[in-house]
Enzyme design. Structure first.
Site, short mmCIF file in Angstrom:
data_model
loop_
_atom_site.label_atom_id
_atom_site.label_comp_id
_atom_site.label_asym_id
_atom_site.label_seq_id
_atom_site.Cartn_x
_atom_site.Cartn_y
_atom_site.Cartn_z
N ASN A 131 -47.67 22.86 -19.05
CA ASN A 131 -48.76 21.95 -18.95
C ASN A 131 -49.62 21.78 -20.38
OD1 ASN A 131 -50.01 24.34 -17.35
ND2 ASN A 131 -51.95 23.30 -18.02
N ASP A 132 -50.81 21.91 -20.45
CA ASP A 132 -51.45 21.60 -21.73
C ASP A 132 -51.00 22.04 -22.87
OD1 ASP A 132 -53.27 21.00 -19.38
OD2 ASP A 132 -54.86 22.43 -20.21
N TRP A 156 -47.04 25.81 -11.36
CA TRP A 156 -48.28 26.42 -12.06
C TRP A 156 -48.53 27.90 -11.64
CZ3 TRP A 156 -52.88 28.46 -11.46
CH2 TRP A 156 -53.74 28.85 -12.36
N SER A 189 -55.96 27.41 -21.97
CA SER A 189 -55.70 26.53 -23.23
C SER A 189 -56.81 26.90 -24.43
CB SER A 189 -56.31 24.89 -22.80
OG SER A 189 -55.04 24.70 -21.90
N ARG A 257 -64.17 26.87 -20.75
CA ARG A 257 -62.89 26.86 -21.22
C ARG A 257 -62.30 26.02 -22.19
NH1 ARG A 257 -62.47 25.81 -15.85
NH2 ARG A 257 -61.72 23.58 -15.35
#
Length: 550
Positions: A131-132, A156, A189, A257
C-alpha cells in the site's frame, strides 16, 4: 472381540498421538540458499511463525501456512542468515511446515512478471501486499521507492518497508526488504531524506546518511522512529534512541503517524509534517532526532504532504501545497513553522489513488515535483495485491477558478510507447471501427478529443466499462464534478492509459485525473465504443506500450 477392538483403538490412538507429535515438531535447518519458500492458503487461518537463531528470535510474522495444496508461494530472503542454523516454529496448523524449502530461486520464478494479470507498465512487488508509497527519494542517480508491504500474504498485515529502485522512474528493480518490525511495532508509513550536512551524526566522511523517518505501530500507540543507511538504502541501522516523537499523550489519540520530512532552507531547519488525530502538525529539528512541535491544522487524514511549487512556471511566484491521503489539497504559504491556507480544499485526482507522496532531493536542474500514488487495485488470481500508479508531474496553474494543481504522466513514460495510428475528424461509428483491432490489447495509450455539438453527454467505453463519460449538462466526468476551462467549447480531451488490471485517465492536460480497476463486462462484446448523439471525434491517437519488465 471387545478386547481386540479395544486394543486396536488403543493402538490407533497411540499412533495418532505419535503422528500428531511428529507434525507438531519445529523445523530446524542450516541456511545454505538465498530464499525460503513458504506455501500459503487462504482456506486456513493466520498464525504466528517465528525464526530463532542461536536461541534468540530473529523475526516473527503472521502467515496462513498451507497444510495441503497452496494457493501460492511467498518467500523470505535469507541472505543475512547464510550458513546459520535457524529453528522455524508455527503456532497454527503445522501440517505444512515440512513443505517449506530452501532455493536460490523464488517459487514461480520462471513466470515472474509474465503472469496473466501482472501489470506491465506499473510497479508491483513480486509477492504479497503493498500500500502507501514511503520514503520517495532521489540519490546518486537512483530513484528510491519504499512502500508498505506484507511479504507473507496478498492481504494487509505484517507491515514492513518494501524497497525498489529505478534509474528512470519507469523500470524498477525490487530490492530486499528495508525495514522489519521491531520492539516498537510494525513499520507504518514515513519518508526519507539525505542528511548532506550530517546534522544527525549518522554519516561518515564522504558519505552522507540516507535517513528514514517512519511510524512504528503497536497495540498501545504509534510513535515516530528513524533509521539510517550508508550504502544507498541497501542496509539499515535503527537509531538506538527511538522513538524520536511519542505524542499519544498530547493528543489523547493513537492516531499519530506518517511523518513527511524535508529540509527548509530559509529557516535552516528540518521540517516534519505529522498526521495527528484530526489534521497535520508541524515539527522542527536541527538534527532529525530532537523535535519541537510548532503548529497544527485540522481537516486532513493520514500521509501528509507539504511542498512549494511555482505558479505557471514562474519561480518568482510560488505557493505551498498541503494534502493528506485522500489527495484533497489546500494552497497557501509556509514560514517553516506554520502553514497558512489561502484557498481550498480542492481535488485534482480521484478513484483508486490513495496516500500519494512526492520525491525529495530531485536535482534543481530537473526542478520537477514528481508524485507516485498507491493504486487500490486487485489482480485476480495473482500472488500479489495493490500497485503503484504511474509517476506524475505536479504543477500549479492559473485557471478561471484560480490557481489549481495539475497532474500529468512524466515524460519518461513515453519511452514505452510506439505510435500505432492517428486519425482526425471522425464520426463515432468510424472511430469505433478503427479501434476494434485494439480491443484485446493488454496495454494501450489512447489520446482523444471529442466535441459534443449535438449531445449533452458522450464518452468512450471498453467492453461496457466507462473509460470516459462526460456529462456536459451536470458538469460531470465519470460521476465527479468537473468544470472545463472553456465552458462554451463543448470539448473534452482525455489521455487514457490501460494496463492489464487498471485504467488511468488524465483530462484536459492534467486538470483532473482518475484511476480505477479494469473491469470489462464479460457479456459485452462491443470492445471500444464511442457514444453520444452525433459527436465528433476530433482527434484519436493510439500507442502500443512495451512492458517495463525484462
Amino acid at each position: 472381540m471387545k478386547v481386540r477392538t479395544r486394543n486396536v483403538l488403543i493402538l490407533a490412538s497411540a499412533l495418532m498421538t505419535c503422528i500428531s507429535t511428529v507434525e507438531a515438531q519445529d523445523l530446524t535447518m542450516k541456511i545454505t540458499k538465498k530464499y525460503l519458500n513458504l506455501p500459503v492458503s487462504h482456506q486456513t487461518d493466520r498464525a504466528v511463525m517465528t525464526f530463532d537463531v542461536g536461541g534468540k528470535q530473529e523475526r516473527a510474522f503472521d502467515i496462513r501456512l498451507a497444510p495441503e495444496n497452496p494457493d501460492y508461494w511467498v518467500f523470505c530472503d535469507m541472505s543475512a542468515l547464510k550458513n546459520k542454523e535457524i529453528k522455524i516454529s508455527y503456532n497454527g496448523n503445522k501440517a505444512g511446515i515440512n513443505k517449506i524449502y530452501q532455493a536460490d530461486e523464488i517459487a514461480g520464478q520462471d513466470s515472474m512478471y509474465t503472469e496473466t494479470n501482472r501489470p506491465q507498465i506499473h510497479y508491483t512487488q513480486r509477492r504479497g501486499w503493498n500500500n502507501d508509497p514511503n520514503g520517495l527519494l532521489h540519490y546518486d542517480g537512483e530513484y528510491h521507492l519504499f512502500y508498505q508491504h506484507n511479504p507473507y500474504e496478498r492481504d494487509w498485515g505484517n507491515m514492513h518497508w518494501g524497497h525498489a529502485v529505478s534509474k528512470d522512474l519507469i523500470h524498477w528493480e525490487e530490492l530486499p526488504i528495508a525495514l522489519y518490525p521491531d520492539e516498537h511495532g510494525t513499520m507504518f508509513s514515513g519518508s526519507a531524506v539525505i542528511d548532506y550536512d550530517n546534522t544527525s551524526g549518522f554519516g561518515k566522511k564522504g558519505t552522507p546518511a540516507m535517513v528514514a523517518i517512519y511510524t512504528a505501530d503497536n497495540p498501545e500507540k504509534q510513535v515516530q522512529c528513524i533509521a539510517y543507511s550508508l550504502d544507498k538504502g541497501r542496509t539499515w541501522t535503527k537509531y538506538q534512541g527511538n522513538p524520536v516523537i511519542d505524542s499519544k499523550a498530547k493528543w489523547n489519540s493513537k492516531d499519530t503517524r506518517d511523518p513527511k520530512v524535508f529540509w527548509h532552507k530559509p529557516s535552516n531547519k528540518w521540517v516534519l509534517v505529522l498526521n495527528e488525530r484530526d489534521g497535520h502538525s508541524i515539527y522542527n529539528s536541527d538534527n532529525l532526532k530532537d523535535w519541537t512541535f510548532e503548529s497544527h491544522i485540522t481537516g486532513f487524514w493520514e500521509c501528509p504532504e507539504l511542498f512549494e511549487l511555482p505558479v505557471d512556471g514562474n519561480k518568482n511566484n510560488t505557493k505551498w501545497v498541503m494534502y493528506g491521503a485522500s489527495g484533497t489539497y489546500m494552497i497557501g504559504s509556509f514560514d517553516g513553522k506554520k502553514f497558512t491556507p489561502e484557498a481550498g480544499k480542492y481535488y485534482y485526482s480521484t478513484g483508486s489513488i490513495y496516500a500519494a507522496q512526492t520525491f525529495t532531493n530531485i536535482p534543481e536542474s530537473d526542478g520537477r515535483r514528481i508524485q507516485i500514488g498507491w493504486g487500490r487495485i486487485s489482480h485476480p488470481g495473482m500472488p500479489f495485491n495493490g500497485m503503484m500508479l504511474l509517476p506524475t508531474e505536479l504543477s500549479l496553474r492559473t485557471t478561471k477558478d484560480g490557481v489549481r494543481l495539475f497532474s500529468k504522466p512524466i515524460k519518461e513514460f513515453e519511452q514505452l510507447q510506439t505510435k500505432a495510428n492517428q486519425w482526425s475528424s471522425l464520426t463515432a461509428d468510424k472511430a469505433n471501427d478503427l479501434l476494434q483491432q485494439y480491443n484485446d490489447a493488454g496495454t494501450l495509450r489512447i489520446r482523444t478529443t471529442i466535441k459534443l455539438s449535438h449531445a449533452t453527454n458522450a464518452g468512450l467505453n471498453l467492453f461496457g466499462q466507462s473509460l470516459l463519460n462526460y456529462d456536459m449538462n451536470f458538469n460531470l466526468v465519470n460521476g465527479v464534478f468537473y468544470s472545463p476551462e472553456d465552458m462554451t467549447g463543448m470539448e473534452i480531451t482525455a489521455d487514457i492509459i490501460l494496463d492489464k488490471t487498471s485504467v488511468e485517465v488524465f483530462i484536459d492536460n492534467g486538470a483532473y485525473s482518475y484511476s480505477m480497476e479494469r473491469r470489462p463486462d464479460l457479456k459485452n462484446k462491443e470492445g471500444f465504443h464511442f457514444w453520444g448523439n452525433n459527436i465528433e471525434v476530433k482527434n484519436l491517437e493510439v500507442y502500443t506500450l512495451r512492458s517495463i519488465w525484462k
